[in-house]
Scaffold this active site. Structure first.
Site, PDB file in Angstrom:
ATOM      1  N   ASP A 221     -35.810  11.245 -12.267  1.00 46.51           N
ATOM      2  CA  ASP A 221     -34.971  11.782 -11.200  1.00 46.51           C
ATOM      3  C   ASP A 221     -35.861  12.595 -10.246  1.00 46.51           C
ATOM      4  O   ASP A 221     -36.855  12.079  -9.766  1.00 46.51           O
ATOM      5  CB  ASP A 221     -33.829  12.602 -11.824  1.00 46.51           C
ATOM      6  CG  ASP A 221     -32.769  13.016 -10.823  1.00 46.51           C
ATOM      7  OD1 ASP A 221     -31.951  12.163 -10.428  1.00 46.51           O
ATOM      8  OD2 ASP A 221     -32.758  14.194 -10.431  1.00 46.51           O
TER       9      ASP A 221
ATOM     10  N   HIS B  47     -28.257   6.323 -15.807  1.00 46.01           N
ATOM     11  CA  HIS B  47     -29.196   7.226 -15.139  1.00 46.01           C
ATOM     12  C   HIS B  47     -30.003   8.081 -16.101  1.00 46.01           C
ATOM     13  O   HIS B  47     -31.157   8.408 -15.832  1.00 46.01           O
ATOM     14  CB  HIS B  47     -28.422   8.134 -14.167  1.00 46.01           C
ATOM     15  CG  HIS B  47     -29.309   9.079 -13.415  1.00 46.01           C
ATOM     16  ND1 HIS B  47     -30.190   8.646 -12.454  1.00 46.01           N
ATOM     17  CD2 HIS B  47     -29.471  10.433 -13.507  1.00 46.01           C
ATOM     18  CE1 HIS B  47     -30.842   9.694 -11.962  1.00 46.01           C
ATOM     19  NE2 HIS B  47     -30.430  10.773 -12.585  1.00 46.01           N
TER      20      HIS B  47
ATOM     21  N   TYR C 222     -32.463  19.758  -3.141  1.00 44.83           N
ATOM     22  CA  TYR C 222     -31.853  18.790  -2.215  1.00 44.83           C
ATOM     23  C   TYR C 222     -31.876  19.278  -0.771  1.00 44.83           C
ATOM     24  O   TYR C 222     -31.583  18.504   0.147  1.00 44.83           O
ATOM     25  CB  TYR C 222     -30.407  18.528  -2.617  1.00 44.83           C
ATOM     26  CG  TYR C 222     -30.249  17.778  -3.921  1.00 44.83           C
ATOM     27  CD1 TYR C 222     -30.218  16.386  -3.945  1.00 44.83           C
ATOM     28  CD2 TYR C 222     -30.131  18.453  -5.127  1.00 44.83           C
ATOM     29  CE1 TYR C 222     -30.065  15.685  -5.131  1.00 44.83           C
ATOM     30  CE2 TYR C 222     -29.983  17.768  -6.327  1.00 44.83           C
ATOM     31  CZ  TYR C 222     -29.954  16.386  -6.321  1.00 44.83           C
ATOM     32  OH  TYR C 222     -29.813  15.704  -7.505  1.00 44.83           O
TER      33      TYR C 222
END
Length: 552
Positions: A324, A519, A461
């Site tokens: 990730d 994921h 982010y």
């Protein structure tokens, strides 16, 4: 030497004294009963090197008295080394022990062994470390001063395990060692072959051990692993855990995770002969979470890892493995600091060079899968939702996509309004337990996020444009060291097709694919991933020897 069958015209035929028979060494080893060289070594009264010397001298004396010729290069130490070199761990039995432990059994190794001061003592140290990682208790005769089949060692084991004899199943490949245990009331299994012993163990324990299913590997326990802290600057530090010895492998996790997301990989890589360092990334858990958003840009993260984290541990170069956001970090480390990276691997996260022709924000808007990242942009909004009930947040987000359809991180079209409504809207207030994160591991995650909150993790982010501008400065570079890309067929956000064309920029790229995986690759398919990582790591070119740099 003596002549035999001599007669006129025929030269005498010379013969040698007989060579040692099969029981020769055994007679010497065990001569003297409780005072034999073997018994003294097993009880820790002498070391392994002393055992070699005593047995070798005993062999020479016994050979001389018996008229037996020893080979010119006779060496007990060498014979022992050759025997050890052929030894292997019984993997099916180790898996059975893991399965029993996972089902509430305490597991113990009760071993007759020695204090190893020999030239090959690293083997003993490595084996003991491996056993201690996989079993609740390891009892060595040389530390206790008692050996099997002395009843004393069984009594000690019962006390240490806080168990009654009728609650214990004991396995041994020597029948004599089982007799006192059986007389004390323990169930006993004589080990002849692996399949038979597993069947007997199934019957006695009630646990299915002969299963074709992929068993979970051994996981590390946060309370039973080395923790460390690296200062980045005054007031800011990175937390990490480490295990093992050998070439260094550094693991970098993603959102919203913890170093504990690597709990199944850390012991496996350590068992394979690597020193494993799992970072708790900036903003998470016991690592510091600065408030400044710029602290979480890829440029700052990589600079700090390069200038502080490995170098303070005396590590000039490492293999980096990321998942990730951790995958983005390791690709950028390979791109901007290749001298520090021996090889690089990413789970789920592909590498793409920065595109100067399209603003990154506009490009991201073209991917509905990334809609949630725009919801994360406004400081305080997503924090309020995710921190309201941390247990619920983690149970909703961290689930096995392939096994728990209907839960987990959703892909919601922007028109439906993740930005407007929130990430967790529509999910149960009390979601069912996740199959891949539950029990003590879930509680550990909850405690870490209670400590750090979600502001730091979400700030990763909030650096879309700074990350893009930095990446543009290296848009024409290639990643030339050995690399591994592991894709997951059921990852709805980082889909395998996003990795197409990576070979153009990474000439030494190796690909692996787990179709039945979502994921959370490290937790969903840990055994398969461990096999992939170990095989790749063991196949890397040998590390370049450190240069000899003159002292200043």
């Amino acid at each position: 030497k003596h002549g035999e069958g001599a007669c006129a015209g025929v030269p005498p035929r010379l013969t040698s004294p007989p060579l040692p028979g099969r029981n020769f060494l055994q007679k010497v080893m065990f001569a003297g009963g409780s005072d034999s060289p073997y018994a003294k070594a097993m009880k820790g009264q002498i070391t392994l090197s002393q055992l070699f010397s005593e047995v070798e001298e005993g062999c020479r004396q016994h050979a001389s008295a018996s008229g037996i010729a020893l080979p010119p290069a006779f060496s007990i130490a060498r014979a022992f080394r050759e025997m050890v070199a052929k030894g292997t761990v019984n993997t099916p039995l180790l898996r059975a022990a893991r399965m029993l432990r996972r089902n509430g059994f305490k597991t113990c190794v009760l071993t007759n062994n020695w204090v190893d001061d020999s030239a090959g003592r690293l083997f003993t140290a490595t084996l003991m470390n491996l056993l201690r990682r996989h079993f609740d208790l390891v009892i060595e005769s040389c530390r206790l001063g008692a050996q099997k089949p002395d009843p004393e060692i069984y009594t000690y084991a019962l006390d240490a395990l806080q168990a009654k004899p009728q609650e214990v199943i004991i396995l041994d490949n020597i029948g004599e060692n089982l007799k006192p245990a059986r007389e004390m009331g323990m169930a006993t299994v004589l080990v002849r072959d692996t399949e038979t012993v597993l069947k007997e163990l199934e019957e006695l324990s009630g646990i299915q051990l002969l299963t074709p299913e992929e068993l979970l590997p051994t996981a590390c326990d946060p309370s039973d692993i080395t923790h460390g802290y690296v200062p980045i600057r005054p007031g800011v530090q990175l937390h990490f855990v480490e295990m093992g010895d050998g070439p260094v492998v550094c693991l970098c996790h993603g959102f919203p995770e913890s170093w504990l997301s690597w709990r199944y990989q850390i012991p496996a890589l350590a068992d394979a002969g690597f020193r494993v360092i799992a970072l708790e990334m900036k903003g998470y858990g016991e690592s510091t979470a600065p408030l400044d958003i710029k602290e979480y840009s890829q440029e700052q993260i990589c600079k700090q890892i390069t200038s502080r984290a490995p170098s303070l541990q005396g590590i000039p170069q490492t293999v980096l493995v990321g998942h990730d956001w951790g995958g983005a970090v390791v690709w950028n480390m390979a791109l901007f600091y290749p001298e520090r990276v021996r090889a690089v691997a990413s789970l789920n996260t592909p590498y793409r060079p920065a595109d100067p022709t399209v603003d990154i924000v506009e490009k991201m808007k073209a991917y509905p899968n990334f809609d949630y990242q725009f919801y994360f942009q406004e400081p305080g909004v997503a924090e309020a939702e995710l921190e309201k009930d941390i247990a619920r947040t983690l149970k909703v987000l961290i689930r096995s996509t392939r096994q728990e359809v209907g839960m987990g991180l959703r892909v919601v079209p922007a028109s439906l309004g993740v930005q407007r409504w929130g990430l967790l809207v529509g999910f149960p207030e009390n979601p069912p337990a996740s199959l891949i994160l539950h029990g003590p591991e879930l509680q550990y995650y909850i405690q870490r996020f209670q400590k750090s909150g979600f502001n730091g993790p979400l700030n990763w982010y909030r650096n879309m444009r700074p990350n893009w501008h930095w990446a543009l400065t290296a848009k024409d570079r290639k990643i030339t060291m050995p690399a591994l890309m592991v894709t997951a067929g059921k990852d709805v956000v980082l889909h395998p097709n996003m990795s197409s064309g990576m070979e153009e920029w990474i000439p030494q790229l190796r690909r692996e694919h787990l179709e039945e995986c979502g994921h959370w690759t490290q937790m969903e398919r840990p055994a398969a991933l461990n096999r992939i990582l170990v095989e790749w790591l063991e196949g890397l070119p040998p590390a370049t020897p450190l240069p000899k740099i003159s002292r200043l």
